[in-house]
Write a protein that holds these residues in place. Structure first.
Motif, PDB file in Angstrom:
ATOM      1  N   ILE A 139     -13.055 -43.266  -0.618  1.00 38.17           N
ATOM      2  CA  ILE A 139     -13.882 -42.249   0.031  1.00 38.17           C
ATOM      3  C   ILE A 139     -13.022 -41.364   0.928  1.00 38.17           C
ATOM      4  N   LEU A 184     -11.037 -39.073  -1.323  1.00 40.57           N
ATOM      5  CA  LEU A 184     -11.921 -38.049  -1.871  1.00 40.57           C
ATOM      6  C   LEU A 184     -12.196 -36.970  -0.831  1.00 40.57           C
ATOM      7  N   TRP A 185     -12.423 -37.377   0.392  1.00 43.52           N
ATOM      8  CA  TRP A 185     -12.695 -36.414   1.462  1.00 43.52           C
ATOM      9  C   TRP A 185     -11.482 -35.520   1.713  1.00 43.52           C
ATOM     10  N   LEU A 227     -11.312 -33.001  -1.128  1.00 45.86           N
ATOM     11  CA  LEU A 227     -12.320 -31.944  -1.000  1.00 45.86           C
ATOM     12  C   LEU A 227     -11.945 -30.942   0.088  1.00 45.86           C
ATOM     13  N   LYS A 242     -13.365 -27.643  -1.909  1.00 45.16           N
ATOM     14  CA  LYS A 242     -14.404 -27.868  -2.914  1.00 45.16           C
ATOM     15  C   LYS A 242     -15.638 -28.487  -2.244  1.00 45.16           C
ATOM     16  N   LEU A 285     -18.937 -29.606  -4.058  1.00 42.48           N
ATOM     17  CA  LEU A 285     -19.055 -30.864  -4.786  1.00 42.48           C
ATOM     18  C   LEU A 285     -19.790 -31.940  -3.985  1.00 42.48           C
ATOM     19  N   ILE A 286     -19.876 -31.787  -2.678  1.00 39.86           N
ATOM     20  CA  ILE A 286     -20.498 -32.814  -1.839  1.00 39.86           C
ATOM     21  C   ILE A 286     -21.962 -33.044  -2.216  1.00 39.86           C
ATOM     22  N   VAL A 308     -23.432 -32.507  -5.047  1.00 40.68           N
ATOM     23  CA  VAL A 308     -23.446 -33.080  -6.393  1.00 40.68           C
ATOM     24  C   VAL A 308     -23.149 -34.574  -6.329  1.00 40.68           C
ATOM     25  N   LEU A 309     -22.144 -34.940  -5.559  1.00 37.05           N
ATOM     26  CA  LEU A 309     -21.783 -36.351  -5.429  1.00 37.05           C
ATOM     27  C   LEU A 309     -22.876 -37.157  -4.740  1.00 37.05           C
ATOM     28  N   VAL A 310     -23.535 -36.555  -3.755  1.00 34.73           N
ATOM     29  CA  VAL A 310     -24.620 -37.254  -3.057  1.00 34.73           C
ATOM     30  C   VAL A 310     -25.789 -37.509  -4.000  1.00 34.73           C
ATOM     31  N   LEU A 327     -25.675 -37.715  -7.290  1.00 38.64           N
ATOM     32  CA  LEU A 327     -25.255 -38.727  -8.256  1.00 38.64           C
ATOM     33  C   LEU A 327     -25.294 -40.123  -7.645  1.00 38.64           C
ATOM     34  N   ALA A 328     -24.879 -40.252  -6.397  1.00 33.16           N
ATOM     35  CA  ALA A 328     -24.924 -41.549  -5.727  1.00 33.16           C
ATOM     36  C   ALA A 328     -26.360 -42.022  -5.536  1.00 33.16           C
TER      37      ALA A 328
END
Length: 50
Positions: free
Chosen positions: A5, A8-9, A12, A17, A20-21, A23-25, A27-28
């Motif tokens: 994590i 990844l941060w 980003l 980017k 993308l945050i 989108v990732l939230v 998906l999680a």
């Protein structure tokens, strides 16, 4: 998991980017929903949402 994590941060932030945050939230959240409802009595009601 923590290092993933953090990495990844950093990625980003470095690549700017931030889009993308969300989108990732999402998906999680969907992944968590699948894990929580798998094999439970609530599973048939989840299908009505989609």
């Amino acid at each position: 998991m923590k290092s993933f994590i953090a990495e990844l941060w950093v990625y980003l932030r470095a690549r700017k980017k931030y889009w993308l945050i969300p989108v990732l939230v999402v998906l999680a959240l969907f992944g968590g929903l699948v894990v929580v409802t798998q094999g439970s009595a609530v599973a048939p009601f989840i299908y009505t949402l989609f």
